[in-house]
Design an enzyme around this catalytic site. Sequence first.
Site, mmCIF file in Angstrom:
data_model
loop_
_atom_site.group_PDB
_atom_site.id
_atom_site.type_symbol
_atom_site.label_atom_id
_atom_site.label_comp_id
_atom_site.label_asym_id
_atom_site.label_seq_id
_atom_site.Cartn_x
_atom_site.Cartn_y
_atom_site.Cartn_z
ATOM 1 C CG ASN A 257 32.570 36.524 37.756
ATOM 2 O OD1 ASN A 257 33.008 36.415 38.798
ATOM 3 N ND2 ASN A 257 31.860 37.747 37.460
ATOM 4 N NE ARG B 72 47.090 45.384 40.161
ATOM 5 C CZ ARG B 72 45.890 44.928 38.948
ATOM 6 N NH1 ARG B 72 45.836 43.485 39.218
ATOM 7 N NH2 ARG B 72 45.658 45.247 38.356
ATOM 8 C CG HIS C 271 27.513 40.135 37.236
ATOM 9 N ND1 HIS C 271 28.333 41.393 38.023
ATOM 10 C CD2 HIS C 271 26.511 41.062 37.197
ATOM 11 C CE1 HIS C 271 28.881 42.746 37.826
ATOM 12 N NE2 HIS C 271 27.185 42.710 37.740
ATOM 13 C CB THR D 207 29.010 33.576 51.401
ATOM 14 O OG1 THR D 207 29.274 34.234 50.017
ATOM 15 C CG2 THR D 207 30.085 33.780 53.384
ATOM 16 C CG ASN D 208 29.507 32.619 45.695
ATOM 17 O OD1 ASN D 208 28.092 31.734 46.567
ATOM 18 N ND2 ASN D 208 29.207 33.798 45.242
#
Length: 189
Positions: free
Chosen positions: A102, A58, A104, A13-14
């Site tokens: 980022n 990873r 948070h 969504t972001n």
Amino acid sequence: MKNVAIFASGSGTNAENIARYFSKSETVKVAVVLSNNKNVGVHARVNNLGIPSFVFSREEFVEGTPVLAKLAEYQADLIVLAGFMNKISDALLKAYPGKIINIHPALLPKHGGKGMYGMHVHEAVVAAGDKESGITIHYINENYDEGDIIFQAKCEVLPTDSPDAVATKVHKLEYAHYPHVIEEVLKKI
């Protein structure tokens, strides 16, 4: 034109909000989305907007070369984390110093660190009896949630608020502020 690469691990969504914000920009473009999970919604969200997305393992992320090659291919000027659940590798930190940000879902330094993401954060805010929460947009360094803070926005936490209610308030702040802050950061690059 400045190119943004978004790293995401979830529904997106972001990432979608950021991509829509810049979709008409003449100076900024969301060029690519990278993820550590092929089975998440971010891919469909951004692909529907014409933005390519790729998945890495990873091992590829830790080693760095395949991810760095993809970032170079799309000429990424800034890496934006939007619900990305891995610690940033040393290879990426070295290649993009001061160019990884980022968001948070709390007011750092409170409720940050390893394991503090999503609902875990909102549950901690409610359990602590905090009277406010919010968002922190910050640069990434080698430690979880310890990079220099760029921007914070607050919201009130009522004694009757559940973690879900806090999450709703925080999401509104994320959607309202993250794209603007990205735009401001890009002006300095």
